[in-house]
Design a protein around this motif. Structure first.
Motif, PDB file in Angstrom:
ATOM      1  N   SER A  69       0.915  -1.368  -0.245  1.00  0.00           N
ATOM      2  CA  SER A  69       0.057   0.227   0.118  1.00  0.00           C
ATOM      3  C   SER A  69       1.193   1.388   0.077  1.00  0.00           C
ATOM      4  CB  SER A  69      -1.080  -0.337   1.620  1.00  0.00           C
ATOM      5  OG  SER A  69      -0.267  -0.113   2.899  1.00  0.00           O
ATOM      6  N   LEU A  70       1.957   1.081   0.523  1.00  0.00           N
ATOM      7  CA  LEU A  70       3.199   2.766   0.705  1.00  0.00           C
ATOM      8  C   LEU A  70       3.469   2.968  -0.810  1.00  0.00           C
ATOM      9  CD1 LEU A  70       4.936   4.578   2.311  1.00  0.00           C
ATOM     10  CD2 LEU A  70       6.426   2.308   2.581  1.00  0.00           C
ATOM     11  N   SER A  71       3.359   1.425  -1.520  1.00  0.00           N
ATOM     12  CA  SER A  71       3.838   1.740  -3.223  1.00  0.00           C
ATOM     13  C   SER A  71       2.831   1.640  -3.664  1.00  0.00           C
ATOM     14  CB  SER A  71       4.975   0.443  -3.877  1.00  0.00           C
ATOM     15  OG  SER A  71       3.973  -0.658  -4.152  1.00  0.00           O
ATOM     16  N   THR A  72       1.791   1.585  -3.838  1.00  0.00           N
ATOM     17  CA  THR A  72       0.317   1.947  -4.784  1.00  0.00           C
ATOM     18  C   THR A  72       0.369   3.481  -3.988  1.00  0.00           C
ATOM     19  OG1 THR A  72      -0.687  -0.358  -4.374  1.00  0.00           O
ATOM     20  CG2 THR A  72      -1.893   1.217  -4.900  1.00  0.00           C
ATOM     21  N   GLY A  73      -0.142   3.223  -3.218  1.00  0.00           N
ATOM     22  CA  GLY A  73       0.046   5.278  -2.726  1.00  0.00           C
ATOM     23  C   GLY A  73       0.865   6.412  -3.329  1.00  0.00           C
ATOM     24  N   THR A  74       2.477   5.718  -3.611  1.00  0.00           N
ATOM     25  CA  THR A  74       3.305   6.606  -4.212  1.00  0.00           C
ATOM     26  C   THR A  74       2.891   6.516  -5.734  1.00  0.00           C
ATOM     27  OG1 THR A  74       5.102   6.036  -2.579  1.00  0.00           O
ATOM     28  CG2 THR A  74       6.076   6.644  -4.838  1.00  0.00           C
ATOM     29  N   ILE A  75       2.400   5.396  -6.142  1.00  0.00           N
ATOM     30  CA  ILE A  75       2.243   4.908  -7.782  1.00  0.00           C
ATOM     31  C   ILE A  75       1.345   6.578  -7.831  1.00  0.00           C
ATOM     32  CG2 ILE A  75       1.128   3.762  -9.528  1.00  0.00           C
ATOM     33  CD1 ILE A  75       3.331   1.701  -8.343  1.00  0.00           C
ATOM     34  N   ILE A  76       0.021   6.249  -7.059  1.00  0.00           N
ATOM     35  CA  ILE A  76      -1.524   6.757  -7.262  1.00  0.00           C
ATOM     36  C   ILE A  76      -1.085   8.503  -7.003  1.00  0.00           C
ATOM     37  CG2 ILE A  76      -3.424   7.516  -6.369  1.00  0.00           C
ATOM     38  CD1 ILE A  76      -3.710   4.880  -5.594  1.00  0.00           C
ATOM     39  N   THR A  92       0.695   7.409   3.955  1.00  0.00           N
ATOM     40  CA  THR A  92       1.260   8.042   4.861  1.00  0.00           C
ATOM     41  C   THR A  92       1.023   7.197   5.966  1.00  0.00           C
ATOM     42  OG1 THR A  92       1.027  10.930   5.267  1.00  0.00           O
ATOM     43  CG2 THR A  92       0.220  10.081   7.776  1.00  0.00           C
ATOM     44  N   LEU A  93      -1.068   6.579   6.093  1.00  0.00           N
ATOM     45  CA  LEU A  93      -1.306   5.377   6.409  1.00  0.00           C
ATOM     46  C   LEU A  93      -0.761   4.260   6.413  1.00  0.00           C
ATOM     47  CD1 LEU A  93      -4.983   6.468   5.924  1.00  0.00           C
ATOM     48  CD2 LEU A  93      -4.015   6.585   7.977  1.00  0.00           C
ATOM     49  N   ALA A  94       0.259   4.304   5.888  1.00  0.00           N
ATOM     50  CA  ALA A  94       1.059   2.777   6.006  1.00  0.00           C
ATOM     51  C   ALA A  94       2.225   3.275   6.494  1.00  0.00           C
ATOM     52  CB  ALA A  94       1.506   2.373   4.064  1.00  0.00           C
ATOM     53  N   ILE A  95       2.679   4.028   6.716  1.00  0.00           N
ATOM     54  CA  ILE A  95       4.182   4.136   6.740  1.00  0.00           C
ATOM     55  C   ILE A  95       3.951   4.663   8.480  1.00  0.00           C
ATOM     56  CG2 ILE A  95       4.188   5.838   6.933  1.00  0.00           C
ATOM     57  CD1 ILE A  95       7.604   5.056   5.573  1.00  0.00           C
ATOM     58  N   LEU A 136      15.174   4.636   6.662  1.00  0.00           N
ATOM     59  CA  LEU A 136      15.573   5.192   5.155  1.00  0.00           C
ATOM     60  C   LEU A 136      14.418   4.633   3.995  1.00  0.00           C
ATOM     61  CD1 LEU A 136      19.066   2.109   5.514  1.00  0.00           C
ATOM     62  CD2 LEU A 136      18.807   4.773   5.210  1.00  0.00           C
ATOM     63  N   LEU A 137      13.444   3.931   4.385  1.00  0.00           N
ATOM     64  CA  LEU A 137      13.019   4.132   3.982  1.00  0.00           C
ATOM     65  C   LEU A 137      11.513   5.473   3.578  1.00  0.00           C
ATOM     66  CD1 LEU A 137      10.636   2.279   2.703  1.00  0.00           C
ATOM     67  CD2 LEU A 137       9.104   1.374   4.370  1.00  0.00           C
ATOM     68  N   MET A 138      11.983   6.106   5.095  1.00  0.00           N
ATOM     69  CA  MET A 138      10.900   7.060   5.216  1.00  0.00           C
ATOM     70  C   MET A 138      11.616   8.272   4.220  1.00  0.00           C
ATOM     71  SD  MET A 138       9.901   8.861   8.253  1.00  0.00           S
ATOM     72  CE  MET A 138      10.437   9.576   9.139  1.00  0.00           C
ATOM     73  N   SER A 139      13.252   7.660   4.586  1.00  0.00           N
ATOM     74  CA  SER A 139      14.155   8.827   3.329  1.00  0.00           C
ATOM     75  C   SER A 139      14.698   8.971   2.398  1.00  0.00           C
ATOM     76  CB  SER A 139      15.437   9.123   4.605  1.00  0.00           C
ATOM     77  OG  SER A 139      15.446   9.188   5.904  1.00  0.00           O
ATOM     78  N   THR A 140      13.438   8.224   1.989  1.00  0.00           N
ATOM     79  CA  THR A 140      14.595   7.284   0.672  1.00  0.00           C
ATOM     80  C   THR A 140      12.722   7.612  -0.316  1.00  0.00           C
ATOM     81  OG1 THR A 140      14.024   5.355   0.740  1.00  0.00           O
ATOM     82  CG2 THR A 140      16.415   6.668   0.212  1.00  0.00           C
ATOM     83  N   TRP A 141      12.211   6.625  -0.296  1.00  0.00           N
ATOM     84  CA  TRP A 141      10.416   6.500  -0.547  1.00  0.00           C
ATOM     85  C   TRP A 141       9.594   7.422  -0.494  1.00  0.00           C
ATOM     86  CZ3 TRP A 141       9.863   3.239  -4.409  1.00  0.00           C
ATOM     87  CH2 TRP A 141       8.737   2.512  -4.929  1.00  0.00           C
ATOM     88  N   GLN A 142       9.414   7.776   0.595  1.00  0.00           N
ATOM     89  CA  GLN A 142       8.225   8.718   1.315  1.00  0.00           C
ATOM     90  C   GLN A 142       8.451   9.988   0.875  1.00  0.00           C
ATOM     91  OE1 GLN A 142       6.006   6.808   2.431  1.00  0.00           O
ATOM     92  NE2 GLN A 142       5.249   8.533   3.878  1.00  0.00           N
TER      93      GLN A 142
END
Length: 182
Positions: free
Chosen positions: A12-19, A37-40, A128-134
């Protein structure tokens, strides 16, 4: 945490970014940012420690304030222009509100004070996830709006972030806070 729950949160984190990255409508972009936000938040508070809970609370409140500002600015844009398009913000107040909200989501100076504190309270893989993907989704929105943003304001935000990051990193001994500053 159950591996199935972790897999659902990561997907859902990747889906939210793609959306968010593929939308041209502010409502869908806002929905993707909120999905991120709700996924992380559960990933931040995965380790039951008071610092992780504090970091998740700080992150959620900051992101909720930025999302409310984005929703307000996009509603104001739709009210004044009759369109929800990301590519055509109409007035300067709408554009500046969007810029402030996206800077808050990205953790850019001067809206960055929450970011080192959140990174200090979470694990390194989550940091690292929050500093890059987010950062991908708000950065994509910022790039979509870049033709309509005042260039002096963008330059000032960039220089201010570099200056504050360099200055604050000089006397820092904690690795995660150094990651957040730079």
């Amino acid at each position: 945490m159950n591996p199935l729950v972790t897999a659902i949160l990561i997907s859902s984190l990747s889906t939210g970014t793609i959306i968010t990255m593929s939308s041209y409508h502010w409502l869908f972009a806002w929905f993707g940012l909120e999905m991120n936000t709700l996924a992380i938040v559960p990933l931040i508070s995965k380790h039951h420690h008071p610092r992780a809970t504090e970091a998740a609370t700080k992150y959620f409140l900051t992101q909720a304030a930025a999302a409310a500002t984005i929703l307000f600015a996009s509603t104001l844009n739709a009210w004044t222009s009759g369109q929800w398009s990301i590519l055509h913000p109409t007035t300067l107040p709408v554009t500046l509100m969007m810029l402030i909200a996206l800077a808050m989501k990205l953790g850019l100076a001067p809206m960055h004070s929450w970011y080192p504190e959140v990174l200090q309270g979470i694990t390194l893989p989550t940091a690292l996830l929050m500093s890059t993907w987010q950062k991908l989704a708000p950065l994509a929105l910022l790039l979509m709006m870049s033709n309509h943003l005042p260039q002096n304001t963008l330059l000032t935000l960039g220089l201010l972030s570099a200056y504050i990051g360099g200055w604050a990193g000089l006397n820092q001994t904690q690795t995660r806070k150094i990651m957040a500053i730079f």
